[in-house]
Design a protein around this motif. Structure first.
Motif, short mmCIF file in Angstrom:
data_model
loop_
_atom_site.label_atom_id
_atom_site.label_comp_id
_atom_site.label_asym_id
_atom_site.label_seq_id
_atom_site.Cartn_x
_atom_site.Cartn_y
_atom_site.Cartn_z
N LYS B 40 0.94 -1.15 -0.39
CA LYS B 40 -0.53 -0.26 -0.34
C LYS B 40 1.12 1.68 0.48
O LYS B 40 0.84 2.90 -0.21
CB LYS B 40 -0.74 -0.25 1.02
N ILE B 41 2.08 0.81 0.78
CA ILE B 41 3.24 2.15 0.18
C ILE B 41 3.25 2.29 -1.65
O ILE B 41 3.24 3.49 -1.76
CB ILE B 41 4.09 1.95 0.85
N PHE B 42 3.30 1.61 -1.82
CA PHE B 42 3.42 1.79 -3.41
C PHE B 42 2.21 3.48 -3.52
O PHE B 42 3.14 3.83 -4.42
CB PHE B 42 3.04 0.95 -3.84
N PHE B 43 1.05 3.42 -3.33
CA PHE B 43 0.55 4.67 -4.34
C PHE B 43 0.26 5.37 -3.96
O PHE B 43 0.17 6.57 -4.92
CB PHE B 43 -1.05 4.01 -3.38
N PHE B 44 1.64 6.13 -2.88
CA PHE B 44 1.91 7.44 -2.36
C PHE B 44 4.00 7.38 -3.20
O PHE B 44 3.92 8.64 -3.25
CB PHE B 44 1.38 8.23 -1.58
N HIS B 45 3.82 6.32 -3.24
CA HIS B 45 5.58 6.36 -3.25
C HIS B 45 5.61 6.55 -5.03
O HIS B 45 6.87 7.88 -5.12
CB HIS B 45 6.05 5.13 -2.80
N VAL B 46 4.92 6.13 -5.59
CA VAL B 46 5.46 5.76 -6.92
C VAL B 46 5.10 7.92 -7.38
O VAL B 46 5.67 7.82 -7.89
CB VAL B 46 4.20 4.92 -7.90
N PRO B 47 4.14 7.72 -7.22
CA PRO B 47 3.89 9.53 -7.39
C PRO B 47 4.52 10.13 -7.42
O PRO B 47 5.01 11.41 -7.47
CB PRO B 47 1.95 9.61 -6.91
N MET B 48 5.29 9.58 -6.03
CA MET B 48 6.14 11.09 -5.30
C MET B 48 7.50 10.85 -6.49
O MET B 48 7.50 11.83 -6.81
CB MET B 48 6.72 10.51 -3.83
N GLY B 49 7.69 10.08 -6.33
CA GLY B 49 8.52 9.83 -7.17
C GLY B 49 8.84 10.38 -8.90
O GLY B 49 9.34 10.95 -9.68
N TRP B 50 7.63 10.17 -9.57
CA TRP B 50 7.58 10.81 -10.64
C TRP B 50 7.30 11.80 -11.02
O TRP B 50 7.82 13.17 -11.08
CB TRP B 50 5.85 10.18 -11.03
N LEU B 51 6.34 12.82 -9.70
CA LEU B 51 6.88 14.14 -9.38
C LEU B 51 7.41 14.89 -9.15
O LEU B 51 8.35 15.81 -9.58
CB LEU B 51 5.62 14.42 -8.00
N THR B 52 8.86 13.86 -8.43
CA THR B 52 10.22 14.71 -7.94
C THR B 52 10.92 14.66 -9.91
O THR B 52 11.91 15.88 -9.39
CB THR B 52 10.59 13.37 -7.05
N MET B 53 10.88 13.52 -10.53
CA MET B 53 11.58 13.87 -11.81
C MET B 53 10.84 15.31 -12.77
O MET B 53 11.40 15.88 -12.79
CB MET B 53 11.63 12.94 -12.35
N LEU B 54 9.49 15.15 -12.26
CA LEU B 54 8.98 15.94 -13.36
C LEU B 54 9.46 18.05 -12.86
O LEU B 54 9.53 18.60 -13.32
CB LEU B 54 7.49 15.98 -12.70
N MET B 55 9.21 18.09 -11.35
CA MET B 55 9.69 19.13 -10.64
C MET B 55 11.63 19.51 -11.45
O MET B 55 11.38 20.63 -10.78
CB MET B 55 9.51 18.94 -9.06
N ALA B 56 12.06 18.30 -11.33
CA ALA B 56 13.27 18.55 -11.56
C ALA B 56 13.52 18.44 -13.22
O ALA B 56 14.10 20.03 -13.59
CB ALA B 56 14.14 16.97 -11.19
N VAL B 57 12.68 18.85 -13.76
CA VAL B 57 13.05 18.65 -15.12
C VAL B 57 11.61 20.87 -15.25
O VAL B 57 12.96 21.41 -16.00
CB VAL B 57 11.44 17.69 -16.06
N ILE B 58 10.85 21.14 -14.56
CA ILE B 58 10.57 21.96 -14.52
C ILE B 58 11.25 23.21 -14.21
O ILE B 58 11.49 24.44 -15.00
CB ILE B 58 9.11 22.28 -13.61
N CYS B 59 12.06 23.07 -13.16
CA CYS B 59 13.04 23.65 -12.15
C CYS B 59 14.03 23.75 -13.43
O CYS B 59 14.58 24.84 -14.08
CB CYS B 59 14.09 22.54 -11.38
N GLY B 60 14.94 22.79 -14.59
CA GLY B 60 15.91 23.04 -15.02
C GLY B 60 15.36 23.80 -16.34
O GLY B 60 16.12 24.53 -16.37
N VAL B 61 14.17 23.18 -17.17
CA VAL B 61 13.22 24.32 -18.20
C VAL B 61 13.63 26.03 -18.33
O VAL B 61 13.64 26.35 -18.90
CB VAL B 61 12.39 23.87 -18.45
N ALA B 62 13.07 26.23 -16.41
CA ALA B 62 12.46 27.36 -16.36
C ALA B 62 14.72 28.18 -15.86
O ALA B 62 14.10 29.86 -15.82
CB ALA B 62 12.09 27.27 -14.81
N ALA B 63 15.22 27.15 -15.86
CA ALA B 63 16.88 27.58 -15.10
C ALA B 63 17.07 27.89 -16.56
O ALA B 63 17.91 29.32 -16.60
CB ALA B 63 17.09 26.92 -14.56
N ALA B 64 17.16 27.39 -17.41
CA ALA B 64 17.30 27.44 -18.98
C ALA B 64 16.43 28.98 -18.93
O ALA B 64 17.54 29.72 -19.61
CB ALA B 64 17.15 26.44 -19.83
N ILE B 65 15.64 29.06 -18.81
CA ILE B 65 14.62 30.34 -19.35
C ILE B 65 15.82 31.93 -18.47
O ILE B 65 15.71 32.73 -19.58
CB ILE B 65 12.80 30.20 -19.64
#
Lengths: 115, 231
Positions: B40-65
């Motif tokens: 049952k940990i899966f149901f929040f662990h996986v979305p948190m993992g995806w969000l970490t990656m998404l936030m890193a991408v948003i941060c990288g793109v915004a930093a480049a801009i």
């Protein structure tokens, strides 16, 4: 009102050589009558479940219960940490917001002061 | 108008969906055959993992801009995304070992996905330290770090395909039975709305702080030209 506890006062000991009337009554009822002999015995041992098997099932159930309890501890820790992190970030934002509001009030006072 | 209340609306929606998702996860989802209740940990662990990656991408793109156009909004987006990436990353790095301890019998196996996620989290932490405590010219260095962090994201995603790891492959989420999917979506939606709602609030705060700083500078300049003491 009926007594809740049974009467535990000992019965008087029977005279030696003579049979107590109550015991004689019991002996009479225990003696198989002709009618009772014709009724088949209703007692039948439980088939297919040995004591060893029951003990094994109980042991497996206890192992499973322990595993579930341990797993739930993990789940509670994981969910607690996740929500604590978000709550912590929410508090951080709220404090920042309060500081900004104070800064804005100070700026407003500064602008209104000389005028 | 919509833009103004969007973060609050997202947080409100998330507050409604969160209890529903938890009820689905704990009351309607069957217990997984091999991992038991710890799954049952899966149901929040996986979305948190995806969000970490998404936030890193948003941060990288915004930093480049930010590097290219020197935009105040891009700078605020990069910082807000990094902060939420830090929070989500910490969530993944703490819940992962708890789940690993329950199922693998070991909290940390040091596999490629764990190591690359930990590396990303350290990069985000370094970015935040530079942004908060670095000298005035350090924004460019921080932006470089953010771009480096975004490059780490595909490495995390493909780590389970490139190397032999204890983590399951990327296909495992797609092959979930319908009963588990039905519980996974509300959890993902709730955490996504909560993260983006908080991000919206933080961006607004950062832009406002920047505008306030500029206003203070203007007031100081005006008072200096008038000959009055600003303090």
């Amino acid at each position: 009102m009926e007594p809740i506890l049974p009467d535990l006062t000992p019965e008087p000991a029977p005279e030696p050589g003579s049979e107590a009337p109550a015991q004689a009554e019991v002996a009479k009822t225990e003696a198989p009558s002709e009618d009772a002999k014709s009724v088949p015995d209703e007692y039948a041992p439980v088939a297919g479940r040995s004591l060893k098997e029951v003990e094994q099932v109980r042991m497996l159930e206890s192992v499973a219960a322990q595993k579930v309890a341990r797993d739930y501890q993990h789940v509670i820790w994981a969910y607690g940490i996740l929500w604590a992190l978000f709550a912590g970030y929410g508090i951080f934002l709220w404090r920042r917001s309060a500081r900004l509001r104070a800064d804005m009030d100070a700026l407003r006072r500064e602008l209104d002061g000389p005028a | 108008m919509i833009r103004r209340f969007l973060p609050d609306g997202m947080l409100l929606a998330s507050a409604v969906i969160f209890p529903y998702s938890v009820a689905r996860i704990f009351l309607d989802t069957p217990i997984e055959r091999t991992m038991g209740t710890a799954f049952k940990i899966f149901f929040f662990h996986v979305p948190m993992g995806w969000l970490t990656m998404l936030m890193a991408v948003i941060c990288g793109v915004a930093a480049a801009i930010e590097l290219r156009r020197r935009s105040m909004t891009a700078s605020a987006v990069a910082l807000a995304a990094a902060e939420l990436g830090f929070v989500c990353g910490l969530g993944v790095l703490l819940t992962g070992p708890i789940w690993g301890n329950a199922t693998w019998g070991k909290p940390w196996t040091g596999d490629a996905r764990q190591m690359s996620t930990a590396l990303l989290w350290l990069v985000i932490a370094a970015y935040l330290l530079i942004r908060h405590y670095g000298p005035s010219g350090s924004k460019r260095l921080a932006a470089g770090l953010a771009i480096f962090g975004a490059v780490d994201v595909p490495i995390i995603y493909y780590a389970v395909k490139l190397w032999k790891t204890t983590h399951p492959t990327t296909e495992v989420v797609g092959s979930l039975p319908p009963a588990l999917w039905a519980a996974f979506w509300p959890g993902l939606g709730a955490i996504l709305l909560c993260t983006f709602g908080l991000m919206g609030l933080r961006i607004r705060q950062l832009v406002l702080a920047e505008q306030l700083d500029e206003a203070w500078v203007r007031v100081s300049d005006r008072e200096a030209t008038d000959g009055t003491d600003p303090t």
